[in-house]
Design a protein around this motif. Structure first.
Motif, PDB file in Angstrom:
ATOM      1  N   PHE A 130       7.278   5.311  -8.069  1.00 41.71           N
ATOM      2  CA  PHE A 130       8.406   5.724  -7.955  1.00 41.71           C
ATOM      3  C   PHE A 130       8.819   5.397  -6.440  1.00 41.71           C
ATOM      4  O   PHE A 130       8.444   6.218  -5.765  1.00 41.71           O
ATOM      5  CB  PHE A 130       8.551   6.913  -8.711  1.00 41.71           C
ATOM      6  N   LEU A 131       9.629   4.407  -6.266  1.00 35.36           N
ATOM      7  CA  LEU A 131       9.652   4.133  -4.632  1.00 35.36           C
ATOM      8  C   LEU A 131      11.296   3.385  -4.836  1.00 35.36           C
ATOM      9  O   LEU A 131      11.741   2.795  -5.791  1.00 35.36           O
ATOM     10  CB  LEU A 131       8.991   3.018  -4.218  1.00 35.36           C
ATOM     11  N   PRO A 132      11.754   3.418  -3.580  1.00 36.85           N
ATOM     12  CA  PRO A 132      13.011   2.917  -3.476  1.00 36.85           C
ATOM     13  C   PRO A 132      12.987   1.207  -3.507  1.00 36.85           C
ATOM     14  O   PRO A 132      11.972   0.655  -3.257  1.00 36.85           O
ATOM     15  CB  PRO A 132      13.418   3.139  -1.932  1.00 36.85           C
ATOM     16  N   GLU A 133      14.031   0.441  -3.953  1.00 34.41           N
ATOM     17  CA  GLU A 133      14.144  -0.914  -3.970  1.00 34.41           C
ATOM     18  C   GLU A 133      13.493  -1.665  -2.782  1.00 34.41           C
ATOM     19  O   GLU A 133      12.800  -2.705  -2.762  1.00 34.41           O
ATOM     20  CB  GLU A 133      15.508  -1.478  -4.479  1.00 34.41           C
TER      21      GLU A 133
ATOM     22  N   ASN B 134       5.682   1.431   5.848  1.00 37.80           N
ATOM     23  CA  ASN B 134       5.426   3.070   5.924  1.00 37.80           C
ATOM     24  C   ASN B 134       6.534   3.830   5.179  1.00 37.80           C
ATOM     25  O   ASN B 134       7.458   4.501   5.705  1.00 37.80           O
ATOM     26  CB  ASN B 134       5.111   3.279   7.234  1.00 37.80           C
ATOM     27  N   HIS B 135       6.754   3.637   3.961  1.00 38.23           N
ATOM     28  CA  HIS B 135       7.912   4.414   3.181  1.00 38.23           C
ATOM     29  C   HIS B 135       7.371   5.555   2.671  1.00 38.23           C
ATOM     30  O   HIS B 135       8.174   6.447   2.279  1.00 38.23           O
ATOM     31  CB  HIS B 135       8.635   3.371   2.125  1.00 38.23           C
ATOM     32  N   ILE B 136       6.236   6.208   2.836  1.00 38.06           N
ATOM     33  CA  ILE B 136       5.642   7.304   2.368  1.00 38.06           C
ATOM     34  C   ILE B 136       4.725   8.043   3.586  1.00 38.06           C
ATOM     35  O   ILE B 136       4.114   7.166   4.293  1.00 38.06           O
ATOM     36  CB  ILE B 136       4.664   7.356   1.271  1.00 38.06           C
ATOM     37  N   PRO B 137       5.304   9.137   4.087  1.00 34.75           N
ATOM     38  CA  PRO B 137       4.521   9.800   5.014  1.00 34.75           C
ATOM     39  C   PRO B 137       2.936   9.812   4.790  1.00 34.75           C
ATOM     40  O   PRO B 137       2.360  10.012   3.909  1.00 34.75           O
ATOM     41  CB  PRO B 137       5.010  11.081   5.015  1.00 34.75           C
ATOM     42  N   GLY B 138       2.119   9.474   5.818  1.00 35.50           N
ATOM     43  CA  GLY B 138       0.986   9.404   5.595  1.00 35.50           C
ATOM     44  C   GLY B 138       0.152   8.390   5.048  1.00 35.50           C
ATOM     45  O   GLY B 138      -1.129   8.252   4.768  1.00 35.50           O
ATOM     46  N   VAL B 139       0.950   7.263   4.711  1.00 35.08           N
ATOM     47  CA  VAL B 139       0.511   6.104   4.106  1.00 35.08           C
ATOM     48  C   VAL B 139       1.278   5.011   4.576  1.00 35.08           C
ATOM     49  O   VAL B 139       2.290   4.749   4.974  1.00 35.08           O
ATOM     50  CB  VAL B 139       1.084   6.175   2.441  1.00 35.08           C
ATOM     51  N   PHE B 140       0.212   3.869   4.931  1.00 32.37           N
ATOM     52  CA  PHE B 140       0.651   2.343   5.643  1.00 32.37           C
ATOM     53  C   PHE B 140       0.252   1.658   4.570  1.00 32.37           C
ATOM     54  O   PHE B 140      -1.007   1.637   3.993  1.00 32.37           O
ATOM     55  CB  PHE B 140       0.020   2.263   7.125  1.00 32.37           C
ATOM     56  N   LEU B 141       0.752   0.657   4.171  1.00 32.03           N
ATOM     57  CA  LEU B 141       0.197  -0.781   3.656  1.00 32.03           C
ATOM     58  C   LEU B 141       0.548  -1.708   5.009  1.00 32.03           C
ATOM     59  O   LEU B 141       1.478  -1.777   5.936  1.00 32.03           O
ATOM     60  CB  LEU B 141       1.398  -1.343   2.659  1.00 32.03           C
ATOM     61  N   VAL B 142      -0.622  -2.439   5.270  1.00 35.05           N
ATOM     62  CA  VAL B 142      -0.516  -3.467   6.466  1.00 35.05           C
ATOM     63  C   VAL B 142      -1.253  -4.572   5.642  1.00 35.05           C
ATOM     64  O   VAL B 142      -2.121  -4.758   4.807  1.00 35.05           O
ATOM     65  CB  VAL B 142      -1.294  -2.849   7.404  1.00 35.05           C
TER      66      VAL B 142
END
Length: 99
Positions: A80-83, A37-45
């Protein structure tokens, strides 16, 4: 059933959304083997359930908010995401690795 990765996204502006409850559910429920959950409103599960079962499980927290649950191929991803985010995604891209 095989483990698969799903993207869950929902309308953060909907006042019926119980975001804190949803976050706690995702973190603690046994239906998700792992989550991101590294982006508000988005989960990868990661789950062995299908999108319908996942949607039904989180619906008490999303209530009337718009919601999308879709299986995703994280091996085919770019952005574009953090490492730290890319490390999680790369681990799911290699199906030989565990969740």
């Amino acid at each position: 059933m095989a483990r698969r990765t799903f993207l869950i996204t929902f309308d953060l502006l909907d006042s019926t959304l119980d975001l804190d409850g949803l976050k706690e559910f995702v973190k603690t429920t046994p239906i998700f083997e792992n989550w991101w959950n590294h982006i508000p409103g988005v989960f990868l599960v990661v789950s062995d359930r299908d999108s319908g079962a996942i949607s039904q499980a989180i619906r008490p927290f999303t209530k009337d908010a718009r919601l999308l649950v879709v299986e995703t191929n994280v091996a085919e991803s770019e952005g574009f995401l953090p490492e730290k985010s890319w490390q999680w995604i790369r681990r799911r891209s290699d199906t030989r690795l565990t969740a």
